[in-house]
Design an enzyme around this catalytic site. Structure first.
Site, short mmCIF file in Angstrom:
data_model
loop_
_atom_site.label_atom_id
_atom_site.label_comp_id
_atom_site.label_asym_id
_atom_site.label_seq_id
_atom_site.Cartn_x
_atom_site.Cartn_y
_atom_site.Cartn_z
N SER A 18 0.85 -1.19 0.00
CA SER A 18 0.00 0.00 0.00
C SER A 18 0.88 1.24 0.00
CB SER A 18 -0.90 0.02 1.24
OG SER A 18 -1.63 1.24 1.30
N HIS A 19 0.35 2.32 -0.49
CA HIS A 19 1.06 3.59 -0.42
C HIS A 19 1.19 4.07 1.02
CE1 HIS A 19 0.58 3.58 -4.72
NE2 HIS A 19 1.36 4.65 -4.78
N SER A 20 0.36 3.53 1.89
CA SER A 20 0.38 3.88 3.30
C SER A 20 0.85 2.69 4.13
CB SER A 20 -1.04 4.27 3.75
OG SER A 20 -1.14 4.28 5.15
N SER A 62 0.85 2.94 -9.14
CA SER A 62 2.31 2.90 -9.05
C SER A 62 2.79 1.76 -8.16
CB SER A 62 2.88 4.23 -8.58
OG SER A 62 2.46 4.54 -7.27
#
Length: 126
Positions: free
Chosen positions: A8-10, A69
């Site tokens: 995850s981006h987080s 991404s």
């Protein structure tokens, strides 16, 4: 046993998704990876590669991702790694839970776990 990686981006989101999926995962290796490595939002191929290698016990790894991404960086990580790994085209939370359940089957394969993750696209919530 097929391992699972949640990208995850987080970092917090990845950790939370793995926490939920782990409730269904038995002895399945689950790894969370997220963030840019400096406390920000993003994904890093080297970190994803490390998570893939940590999740593998010889049967391969299914990778679940949150946004575009993350797919690109997961692809790079898979290319860099010697581990057999595939990205599931699945919603990350529901796919991770489905994959965790599927991975507990003693006859689970990389393809069968990925297919169950991808089956989560059909889950209706209402």
């Amino acid at each position: 046993m097929v391992g699972l990686v949640v990208v995850s981006h987080s970092e917090r989101a990845a950790d939370g998704i793995v926490e939920i999926a782990a409730e269904m995962a038995g002895d399945t290796r689950l790894e969370a990876v997220g963030g840019d490595g400096e406390g920000g939002i993003g994904t890093v191929p080297d970190a994803i590669e490390g998570a893939i290698e940590a999740a593998d016990d010889g049967d391969g790894v299914v990778v679940l991702v949150d946004l575009g991404s993350a797919v690109m960086n997961a692809d790079v990580a898979i290319e860099l790694s010697d581990v057999e790994a595939v990205i599931a085209d699945a919603p990350v939370l529901e796919g991770a839970v489905n994959a965790a359940v599927a991975a507990t089957d003693p006859s689970a394969t990389l393809d069968s776990v990925r297919e169950q993750a991808e089956a989560a696209r059909e889950i209706k919530k209402l």
